[in-house]
Enzyme design. Sequence first.
Site, PDB file in Angstrom:
ATOM      1  N   ASP A   1       0.816  -1.206   0.000  1.00  8.70           N
ATOM      2  CA  ASP A   1       0.000   0.000   0.000  1.00  8.70           C
ATOM      3  C   ASP A   1       0.857   1.266   0.000  1.00  8.70           C
ATOM      4  OD1 ASP A   1      -2.320   1.398  -0.002  1.00  8.70           O
ATOM      5  OD2 ASP A   1      -2.785   1.081   2.107  1.00  8.70           O
TER       6      ASP A   1
ATOM      7  N   ASN B   1     -10.434  -3.854  -5.447  1.00  6.78           N
ATOM      8  CA  ASN B   1      -9.711  -2.882  -6.274  1.00  6.78           C
ATOM      9  C   ASN B   1     -10.406  -2.588  -7.611  1.00  6.78           C
ATOM     10  OD1 ASN B   1      -6.371  -3.846  -5.136  1.00  6.78           O
ATOM     11  ND2 ASN B   1      -7.667  -2.153  -4.477  1.00  6.78           N
TER      12      ASN B   1
ATOM     13  N   ARG C   1     -11.711   0.986  -8.496  1.00  7.53           N
ATOM     14  CA  ARG C   1     -10.844   2.082  -8.962  1.00  7.53           C
ATOM     15  C   ARG C   1     -11.220   2.489 -10.386  1.00  7.53           C
ATOM     16  NH1 ARG C   1      -5.178   1.722  -5.951  1.00  7.53           N
ATOM     17  NH2 ARG C   1      -6.084   1.134  -3.959  1.00  7.53           N
TER      18      ARG C   1
ATOM     19  N   ARG D   1       2.080  -4.514   6.654  1.00  7.54           N
ATOM     20  CA  ARG D   1       1.203  -3.564   5.963  1.00  7.54           C
ATOM     21  C   ARG D   1       1.914  -2.221   5.922  1.00  7.54           C
ATOM     22  NH1 ARG D   1      -4.690  -2.629   4.629  1.00  7.54           N
ATOM     23  NH2 ARG D   1      -4.479  -0.699   3.503  1.00  7.54           N
TER      24      ARG D   1
ATOM     25  N   SER E   1      -7.513  -5.565   5.557  1.00  5.65           N
ATOM     26  CA  SER E   1      -8.044  -5.459   4.192  1.00  5.65           C
ATOM     27  C   SER E   1      -8.212  -6.779   3.442  1.00  5.65           C
ATOM     28  CB  SER E   1      -7.188  -4.491   3.377  1.00  5.65           C
ATOM     29  OG  SER E   1      -7.253  -3.205   3.937  1.00  5.65           O
TER      30      SER E   1
HETATM   31  C1  FPP Z   1      -2.003  -0.231  -3.304  1.00 11.68           C
HETATM   32  O1  FPP Z   1      -1.529   1.115  -3.191  1.00 11.68           O
HETATM   33  C2  FPP Z   1      -1.333  -0.919  -4.410  1.00 11.68           C
HETATM   34  C3  FPP Z   1      -1.969  -1.596  -5.419  1.00 11.68           C
HETATM   35  C4  FPP Z   1      -3.425  -1.728  -5.510  1.00 11.68           C
HETATM   36  C5  FPP Z   1      -1.172  -2.240  -6.509  1.00 11.68           C
HETATM   37  C6  FPP Z   1       0.009  -3.042  -6.058  1.00 11.68           C
HETATM   38  C7  FPP Z   1       0.700  -3.617  -7.231  1.00 11.68           C
HETATM   39  C8  FPP Z   1       2.041  -3.521  -7.464  1.00 11.68           C
HETATM   40  C9  FPP Z   1       2.977  -2.873  -6.526  1.00 11.68           C
HETATM   41  C10 FPP Z   1       2.598  -4.146  -8.702  1.00 11.68           C
HETATM   42  C11 FPP Z   1       3.181  -5.488  -8.384  1.00 11.68           C
HETATM   43  C12 FPP Z   1       3.476  -6.253  -9.606  1.00 11.68           C
HETATM   44  C13 FPP Z   1       3.484  -7.621  -9.682  1.00 11.68           C
HETATM   45  C14 FPP Z   1       3.796  -8.290 -10.972  1.00 11.68           C
HETATM   46  C15 FPP Z   1       3.187  -8.470  -8.514  1.00 11.68           C
HETATM   47  P1  FPP Z   1      -2.564   2.314  -3.408  1.00 11.68           P
HETATM   48  O2  FPP Z   1      -2.737   2.514  -4.878  1.00 11.68           O
HETATM   49  O3  FPP Z   1      -3.820   1.994  -2.655  1.00 11.68           O
HETATM   50  O4  FPP Z   1      -1.827   3.520  -2.771  1.00 11.68           O
HETATM   51  P2  FPP Z   1      -2.525   4.728  -1.979  1.00 11.68           P
HETATM   52  O5  FPP Z   1      -3.205   4.117  -0.787  1.00 11.68           O
HETATM   53  O6  FPP Z   1      -1.389   5.622  -1.602  1.00 11.68           O
HETATM   54  O7  FPP Z   1      -3.496   5.389  -2.920  1.00 11.68           O
END
Ligand code: FPP
Length: 223
Positions: free
Chosen positions: A2, A50, A53, A170, A178
């Site tokens: 996250d 998700n 989004r 986390r 979550s």
């Molecule tokens: C949550 O942060 C992150 C995600 C929903 C995507 C996670 C995916 C990756 C890091 C790519 C990994 C790739 C592979 C191939 C496994 P957020 O978008 O909720 O962040 P925020 O809370 O700051 O908005």
Amino acid sequence: MDGNGRWAKARRRPRPFGHQAGAKRAREVVAACPDLGVKYVTLYAFSTENWKRSRAEITALMALFRHYIRKTSHELHAEGARVRFIGDRGPLDKKLVKLIGELEDLTRDNDRVHVTVALNYGGRDEILRATRKMADAVKAGTLAPEDIGEDTMASYLDTAGMPDPDLVVRTSGESRTSNFLTWQSAYAEYEFTETLWPDFGKEQFAQALDKFGLRERRYGGVS
Ligand code: FPP
């Protein structure tokens, strides 16, 4: 994993920029596992929630998953990683599902490090799918309700055959679980860190593991 969105926002860049940086970190953390003594690691890449989004962000994330699988399959295999995916593949696009299957097949016999990617994963959804499968088995006469125990449930989950997590990390200052490994985390230790995922590298991972090593786990018993 996250905090990608906030990491990008702080740099005045679009959210997918944060996901790209996050994917790089995920790769680094996986590569560091053998060195840090971690045999199993699970990355929560996309939850069943998700899909709420924007279409643009979902499209960018799915493209990133396809890109990373293509780009890293052979090096992951060379590193001795066995890669598996948990979650419901039904709603994922066909190209991505094909790449996932190919990566799982390619790395099937590896045992140096076990990498699980949770993609369209939700703990409640996993338990519901497992329950439906058990109900089908009961209906077919291959499973008796009185024989259903914790081991039975575990064997119907996407994580069948994998150990329960010892530590769940986390990132980004949120203190929620979550919908992550809901059944499997019953006795897990939690580490909540302020660090945003794109800043969570090998050093932060090693620190979390050191802290974990100092904890006393009683599993409901006494010291
Ligand atoms: C949550 O942060 C992150 C995600 C929903 C995507 C996670 C995916 C990756 C890091 C790519 C990994 C790739 C592979 C191939 C496994 P957020 O978008 O909720 O962040 P925020 O809370 O700051 O908005």
